[in-house]
Write a protein that holds these residues in place. Structure first.
Motif, PDB file in Angstrom:
ATOM      1  N   THR A  43      45.494  36.168  33.880  1.00  0.00           N
ATOM      2  CA  THR A  43      46.684  36.439  34.670  1.00  0.00           C
ATOM      3  C   THR A  43      46.458  37.639  35.578  1.00  0.00           C
ATOM      4  N   GLY A  44      47.365  37.809  36.548  1.00  0.00           N
ATOM      5  CA  GLY A  44      47.263  38.881  37.534  1.00  0.00           C
ATOM      6  C   GLY A  44      47.789  38.378  38.869  1.00  0.00           C
ATOM      7  N   THR A  45      48.030  39.288  39.795  1.00  0.00           N
ATOM      8  CA  THR A  45      48.535  38.874  41.110  1.00  0.00           C
ATOM      9  C   THR A  45      47.441  38.178  41.907  1.00  0.00           C
ATOM     10  N   ASN A  46      46.316  38.835  42.060  1.00  0.00           N
ATOM     11  CA  ASN A  46      45.188  38.298  42.809  1.00  0.00           C
ATOM     12  C   ASN A  46      43.982  38.144  41.886  1.00  0.00           C
ATOM     13  N   GLY A  47      43.181  37.126  42.154  1.00  0.00           N
ATOM     14  CA  GLY A  47      41.934  36.963  41.418  1.00  0.00           C
ATOM     15  C   GLY A  47      41.990  36.027  40.223  1.00  0.00           C
ATOM     16  N   LYS A  48      43.186  35.512  39.876  1.00  0.00           N
ATOM     17  CA  LYS A  48      43.276  34.612  38.711  1.00  0.00           C
ATOM     18  C   LYS A  48      42.379  33.395  38.887  1.00  0.00           C
ATOM     19  N   THR A  49      42.498  32.769  40.064  1.00  0.00           N
ATOM     20  CA  THR A  49      41.763  31.520  40.292  1.00  0.00           C
ATOM     21  C   THR A  49      40.265  31.770  40.312  1.00  0.00           C
ATOM     22  N   THR A  50      39.829  32.786  41.051  1.00  0.00           N
ATOM     23  CA  THR A  50      38.394  33.060  41.145  1.00  0.00           C
ATOM     24  C   THR A  50      37.817  33.429  39.784  1.00  0.00           C
ATOM     25  N   THR A  51      38.506  34.279  39.028  1.00  0.00           N
ATOM     26  CA  THR A  51      38.026  34.669  37.701  1.00  0.00           C
ATOM     27  C   THR A  51      37.933  33.456  36.775  1.00  0.00           C
ATOM     28  N   SER A  52      38.954  32.601  36.806  1.00  0.00           N
ATOM     29  CA  SER A  52      38.955  31.401  35.959  1.00  0.00           C
ATOM     30  C   SER A  52      37.795  30.484  36.304  1.00  0.00           C
ATOM     31  N   HIS A  53      37.578  30.269  37.614  1.00  0.00           N
ATOM     32  CA  HIS A  53      36.500  29.380  38.047  1.00  0.00           C
ATOM     33  C   HIS A  53      35.129  29.978  37.731  1.00  0.00           C
ATOM     34  N   MET A  54      34.976  31.282  37.927  1.00  0.00           N
ATOM     35  CA  MET A  54      33.711  31.935  37.581  1.00  0.00           C
ATOM     36  C   MET A  54      33.402  31.773  36.098  1.00  0.00           C
ATOM     37  N   LEU A  55      34.407  32.020  35.262  1.00  0.00           N
ATOM     38  CA  LEU A  55      34.210  31.921  33.817  1.00  0.00           C
ATOM     39  C   LEU A  55      33.894  30.480  33.421  1.00  0.00           C
TER      40      LEU A  55
END
Length: 491
Positions: A110-122
């Protein structure tokens, strides 16, 4: 299938069980139009409609029992009153779908920015490390290796449990929005890892203020398992507050940041044809190169890498896997035009995201930066001024345009954009409400080496048709490139 009595044991009102029939329940539904014969209909007081108004319609369609929170009588099927229908959805789904999360490792981001990128990276790091991993998020969902899309970042609680029930994946990575947490769409789900990227001005058309927004995000960490691990970006001010609160309540927390006391420390950060950093975790040191531009993406990477570090047998192999991450559609999507112009398509729709994207563009060009800055109609108007401010600081020319109108009047939106331009009275700011024309004109007028940055829409499909039949900003840019190539060939 479950018998009604087995399901409603979770409600802990056994006197109701004794006084009613015990039909077989074929499915759980909270929208009357989706009801099929044998379903249990849960009437939810929604944000746009009240499900209690559609109970008879659900029964007519085949519902064999109904749960609601109002004192109602006169139905031909069992009606069970609860204090809060929305709260009970997760408990019912958990039983009906046979506790599908219990045999999976569950990671929430979760978070305002970066949720999608972090999820996809992981997801990428774990899949490349031979784990079978499901992903539920904004851009796409992946279950059993099959990809599909959905409208919401986090699906309804019933859809979520259905996805996980259908999954043979060992790990689930779930992108978690504040709306989903506030609306109990993760009711009954407990997490092994919870990741916090950052928090900044956003969604205040929904949340009453920043503190309410923060508290909604914090709910994810209250759903950690007893041994669950929180990973927090402590270089973010709200992240630091979250860490201190979690620490004081004896949660297991890892601090991610540049400071010397961080548990996962980012060092030697820089960007040049991608980004580089040294990442220190528990005495190990990793020299990492990522093809993704933007120093902000190094934080997303550090958070994803930290979870993968815990799970893989040989963490040093993750360094190579980072290099093969191809990015996320609509997140700093860099396209080269036939006329030598560079175009960046990005979903950025918050002040902080706008600032970070444009700062990154400064790295890839020393020439003119034109920013096509779009706003969704009738949405969180309080952040618009800050978005223009950051754009004016980092770009040479700004075109204010509209994103999806959501039924809002186009002429009224044009007036709002012109009023905004007037507040910032500047020769470097123009208004063009026709998004398609704005993209064409900016690319066509730019010179080789210039960069056109298009924000606000990213991967999202246009709601309205246009003269070229394109459905996303990327498609529009590619179509413009074809038009320019044809025009160049005629010269």
């Amino acid at each position: 299938m479950r018998q009604l009595h087995d399901l409603i044991k979770e409600i802990k009102q056994p006197e109701l069980i004794e006084a009613m029939d015990n039909p077989i329940i074929e499915g759980l539904v909270d929208h009357s139009r989706k009801v099929k014969k044998g379903d249990l209909f849960i009437a939810v007081q929604g944000y746009e409609a009240d499900g209690h108004q559609f109970i008879q319609d659900a029964i007519d369609r085949g519902a064999v029992a109904v749960i609601g929170e109002k004192n109602l009588t006169g139905f031909d099927v069992p009606y069970i009153k609860v204090d809060n229908s929305r709260h009970i959805l997760g408990e019912l789904a958990k039983v009906f779908y046979d506790y599908p999360f219990e045999d999976k490792l569950v990671i929430g981001v979760t978070g305002t920015n970066g949720k999608t990128t972090t999820s996809h990276m992981l997801h990428h790091l774990l899949v490349e490390s031979s784990f079978q991993v499901g992903l539920i998020g904004t851009v796409k969902c992946v279950i059993n290796g099959q990809t599909f899309t959905q409208k919401q970042t986090t699906p309804s609680v019933l859809d979520l449990y259905q996805h996980v029930y259908d999954s043979q994946d060992d790990i689930m990575v779930i992108e978690v929005s504040s709306h989903a947490l506030d609306q109990n769409r993760l009711a009954g789900v407990t997490f092994d890892y919870a990741i916090f990227t950052n928090l900044s001005y956003e969604h205040l058309d929904y949340h009453s203020d920043m503190w309410a927004y923060f508290e909604a995000k914090r709910q994810l960490f209250l759903q950690l398992k007893p041994y669950g691990q929180a990973l927090i970006n402590i270089d973010d001010d709200w992240g630091k507050q979250l860490y201190e609160w979690l620490e004081s309540h004896q949660y297991h927390v890892k601090r991610i940041g540049q400071t010397s006391d961080a548990d996962v420390r980012l060092m030697d950060m820089g960007c040049n044809e991608g980004c580089n950093m040294t990442l220190k975790i528990q005495g190990d040191s990793f020299s990492i190169h990522s093809p993704q531009l933007g120093l902000y993406n190094l934080y997303n990477l550090a958070l994803a890498f930290s979870v993968a570090y815990d799970l893989v047998e040989h963490p040093q192999l993750l360094v190579k896997k980072v290099k093969t991450f191809s990015g996320v559609p609509g997140r700093f999507d860099l396209l080269e035009m036939n006329n030598g112009v560079q175009v960046v398509v990005d979903y950025a729709h918050t002040p902080d995201a706008i600032k970070e994207v444009l700062k990154t563009v400064d790295i890839i060009t020393s020439e003119k930066i034109t920013h096509i800055l779009s706003f969704k109609a009738n949405r969180d108007e309080g952040k618009r001024d800050a978005m223009v401010k950051h754009s004016s600081e980092h770009s040479d020319h700004i075109i204010l345009t509209q994103g999806d109108l959501d039924g809002f009047d186009s002429l009224e939106m044009e007036k709002e954009l012109k009023d905004l331009r007037q507040q910032w009275y500047s020769n470097d700011i123009d208004v063009n409400v026709d998004r398609i024309n704005a993209i064409y004109e900016c690319i066509e007028q730019a010179k080789a080496g210039d960069c056109v940055v298009i924000t606000g829409q990213g991967h999202k499909v246009y709601e309205d048709d246009n003269k070229w039949g394109t459905t996303t900003d990327r498609e529009t840019v590619q179509y413009v490139n074809q038009l320019l190539a044809t025009e160049l060939s005629k010269e």
